[in-house]
Write an enzyme that holds these catalytic residues in place. Structure first.
Site, PDB file in Angstrom:
ATOM      1  NE  ARG A 106      -4.330  -1.649   0.258  1.00 49.34           N
ATOM      2  CZ  ARG A 106      -4.229  -2.920  -0.085  1.00 49.34           C
ATOM      3  NH1 ARG A 106      -3.359  -3.596  -0.645  1.00 49.34           N
ATOM      4  NH2 ARG A 106      -5.526  -3.491   0.086  1.00 49.34           N
ATOM      5  CB  SER A 113      -8.848  -1.853   3.733  1.00 46.86           C
ATOM      6  OG  SER A 113      -9.265  -3.058   3.360  1.00 46.86           O
ATOM      7  CD  GLU A 155      -4.740   2.415   2.117  1.00 42.17           C
ATOM      8  OE1 GLU A 155      -3.468   2.199   2.728  1.00 42.17           O
ATOM      9  OE2 GLU A 155      -4.768   2.673   0.961  1.00 42.17           O
TER      10      GLU A 155
HETATM   11  N1  EPU Z   1     -11.271 -10.865   9.816  1.00 39.56           N
HETATM   12  C1  EPU Z   1     -12.224 -11.025  11.049  1.00 39.56           C
HETATM   13  N2  EPU Z   1     -12.967  -9.929  11.378  1.00 39.56           N
HETATM   14  C2  EPU Z   1     -13.482  -8.843  10.290  1.00 39.56           C
HETATM   15  C3  EPU Z   1     -12.525  -8.842   9.062  1.00 39.56           C
HETATM   16  C4  EPU Z   1     -11.682  -9.814   9.131  1.00 39.56           C
HETATM   17  O1  EPU Z   1     -11.856 -11.774  11.773  1.00 39.56           O
HETATM   18  O2  EPU Z   1     -14.265  -8.156  10.550  1.00 39.56           O
HETATM   19  C5  EPU Z   1     -10.148 -11.843   9.668  1.00 39.56           C
HETATM   20  C6  EPU Z   1     -10.576 -12.537   8.502  1.00 39.56           C
HETATM   21  O3  EPU Z   1     -11.471 -13.687   8.907  1.00 39.56           O
HETATM   22  C7  EPU Z   1      -9.207 -13.027   7.971  1.00 39.56           C
HETATM   23  C8  EPU Z   1      -8.554 -11.872   8.166  1.00 39.56           C
HETATM   24  O4  EPU Z   1      -9.070 -11.120   9.237  1.00 39.56           O
HETATM   25  O5  EPU Z   1      -8.724 -14.223   8.477  1.00 39.56           O
HETATM   26  C9  EPU Z   1      -8.398 -10.968   6.853  1.00 39.56           C
HETATM   27  O6  EPU Z   1      -9.441 -10.561   6.327  1.00 39.56           O
HETATM   28  P1  EPU Z   1      -9.771 -10.415   4.787  1.00 39.56           P
HETATM   29  O7  EPU Z   1      -9.428 -11.769   4.262  1.00 39.56           O
HETATM   30  O8  EPU Z   1     -10.966 -10.117   4.763  1.00 39.56           O
HETATM   31  O9  EPU Z   1      -8.736  -9.446   4.350  1.00 39.56           O
HETATM   32  P2  EPU Z   1      -8.049  -7.994   5.079  1.00 39.56           P
HETATM   33  O10 EPU Z   1      -6.762  -8.340   5.323  1.00 39.56           O
HETATM   34  O11 EPU Z   1      -9.038  -7.699   5.863  1.00 39.56           O
HETATM   35  C10 EPU Z   1      -7.105  -7.167   2.812  1.00 39.56           C
HETATM   36  C11 EPU Z   1      -7.020  -5.763   2.063  1.00 39.56           C
HETATM   37  C12 EPU Z   1      -8.179  -5.680   1.104  1.00 39.56           C
HETATM   38  C13 EPU Z   1      -8.082  -7.011   0.349  1.00 39.56           C
HETATM   39  C14 EPU Z   1      -8.238  -8.310   1.107  1.00 39.56           C
HETATM   40  C15 EPU Z   1      -8.154  -9.505   0.062  1.00 39.56           C
HETATM   41  C16 EPU Z   1      -5.563  -4.351   3.349  1.00 39.56           C
HETATM   42  C17 EPU Z   1      -5.560  -2.953   4.188  1.00 39.56           C
HETATM   43  N3  EPU Z   1      -6.867  -4.886   2.926  1.00 39.56           N
HETATM   44  O12 EPU Z   1      -8.037  -7.244   3.755  1.00 39.56           O
HETATM   45  O13 EPU Z   1      -8.149  -4.668   0.356  1.00 39.56           O
HETATM   46  O14 EPU Z   1      -9.444  -7.006  -0.599  1.00 39.56           O
HETATM   47  O15 EPU Z   1      -7.016  -8.421   1.840  1.00 39.56           O
HETATM   48  O16 EPU Z   1      -6.713  -9.639  -0.424  1.00 39.56           O
HETATM   49  O17 EPU Z   1      -4.500  -4.787   3.047  1.00 39.56           O
HETATM   50  C18 EPU Z   1      -8.898  -2.325   0.517  1.00 39.56           C
HETATM   51  O18 EPU Z   1      -7.390  -2.031   0.542  1.00 39.56           O
HETATM   52  O19 EPU Z   1      -9.793  -1.410   0.222  1.00 39.56           O
HETATM   53  C19 EPU Z   1      -9.161  -3.592   0.309  1.00 39.56           C
HETATM   54  C20 EPU Z   1     -10.635  -4.100   0.393  1.00 39.56           C
END
Ligand code: EPU
Length: 345
Positions: A174, A245, A341
């Site tokens: 990012r 995010s 972000e």
């Molecule tokens: N999780 C929870 N509770 C929640 C949300 C997430 O327990 O409310 C846990 C999930 O179960 C999972 C982990 O946290 O084990 C990660 O969650 P998720 O797979 O949804 O991905 P993320 O790390 O929250 C990142 C990116 C997203 C991208 C997804 C998929 C960042 C800041 N965000 O989210 O990007 O779509 O991975 O690769 O790196 C964005 O930047 O706007 C964005 C949506």
């Protein structure tokens, strides 16, 4: 054709332009002076006029990663340069030049329609092609930097157009050279380098689950799966205002991760640079009990705690107030700082 016919159309200037439809949070905002940029050639003249009036300025693409105040003072450049063209192709890769104002998801669809797979994991990310490299958008195991050859931009420090090869863009999670030097570059064109050899990347948990019984999916199948997952987990900005995010996933030293894991065995994290671990901010926020919480007109999305939403009538102040509460609670519970972000304009 004579010279006059070849000259670029001057950019369209509008005073007090409403931006509610041009920021995905749906904040009621307006731009004091808005210049619509439809070709790179318009930029030197616009920037000269901005400098002469000593105005502050910024570029607005799809408005999907910004927090807008009620009034954006000075000049706002609306990036509307379009055009998508395969400029060269050999046995190893194709180069595709794309205007900064092209919608990101439309470009991903176009690439698949034109038999140039690779970007399918980045389907349905809102925003424009020109904004994509600035925060190095990423999802489901890939980042846009993996596919960039070079970037064309106007450099406001030298008043000239520059072409930055990927190596000069300092891409990281990012992050990029453009993000590190705000108020300097106006990205006009992104040149993508798409390898001819395609490989499915479905190792990311959500995709691996989706393809548990089909381990050789096609690019189109991955594209559809990503669209399905995102639609399920992330709110549609046309329905509920949001900027994806809201916080970055924090990166902590291994020792801190070990200590946290001792206390919270379910902690979600990913490997990062040597000696470091990336924590899932969504998990941290969720554990603090914020999921689905509402604070006046804003709140935390019910299906993904990393996404803050505007239920209607919310303002930048409201969202930043909620963000502060979340940051404080997460710091208190886990000793981890969360970085916002989207750009606060
Ligand atoms: N999780 C929870 N509770 C929640 C949300 C997430 O327990 O409310 C846990 C999930 O179960 C999972 C982990 O946290 O084990 C990660 O969650 P998720 O797979 O949804 O991905 P993320 O790390 O929250 C990142 C990116 C997203 C991208 C997804 C998929 C960042 C800041 N965000 O989210 O990007 O779509 O991975 O690769 O790196 C964005 O930047 O706007 C964005 C949506």
């Amino acid at each position: 054709m004579n010279r006059a016919q070849n000259a670029p159309q001057p950019s369209k200037l509008t005073r007090n332009l409403g931006l509610q439809g041009r920021n995905t949070f749906g904040f009621d905002a307006s731009a004091e002076l808005a210049y619509e940029i439809t070709s790179a050639e318009q930029i030197p003249e616009v920037m000269e006029s901005i400098a002469a009036q000593k105005l502050s300025w910024r570029v607005l693409g799809g408005g999907s990663n910004v927090i807008l105040p009620k009034v954006l003072p000075g000049a706002t450049l609306l990036m509307n340069i379009i055009g998508t063209e395969i400029t060269s192709s050999n046995q190893e890769h194709s180069l595709v030049a794309v205007g900064g104002g092209v919608n990101w998801h439309d470009f991903v669809s176009w690439s698949l329609d034109n038999d140039l797979p690779g970007l399918e994991n980045l389907a349905l990310i809102p925003g424009t092609v020109g904004a994509a490299p600035i925060q190095n958008i990423g999802a489901y195991g890939i980042a846009v930097a993996d596919y960039i050859d070079s970037i064309e931009a106007f450099d406001a420090h030298t008043d000239s157009f520059v072409t930055l090869p990927k190596s000069a863009c300092h891409f990281a999670y990012r992050d990029s050279y453009f993000k590190q030097h705000p108020h300097r570059f106006i990205v006009t064109k992104v040149v993508f380098k798409i390898p001819k050899q395609w490989q499915a990347r479905i190792h990311y948990a959500d995709l691996a689950n989706q393809f548990a019984t089909n381990v050789t999916p096609s690019p189109e199948e991955i594209f559809l799966a990503v669209c399905k997952i995102r639609t399920r987990k992330l709110p549609d900005p046309k329905v509920i205002g949001n900027a994806g995010s809201f916080f970055q996933n924090p990166i902590v030293p291994n020792e801190q991760h070990e200590t946290l894991l001792g206390k919270h065995p379910n902690l979600v994290s990913y490997p990062d640079a040597p000696g470091k671990r990336k924590l899932a901010a969504g998990w941290l926020i969720d554990q603090c009990g914020f999921k689905g919480e509402r604070m006046g007109n804003v709140g935390v999305y019910e299906n993904q705690a990393l996404v803050l939403v505007n239920h209607g009538g919310g303002t930048a102040q409201d969202i930043l107030g909620l963000a502060k509460c979340i940051q404080e609670k997460v710091r208190k519970e886990f000793g981890v700082s969360l970085e916002i972000e989207p750009n606060i304009l």
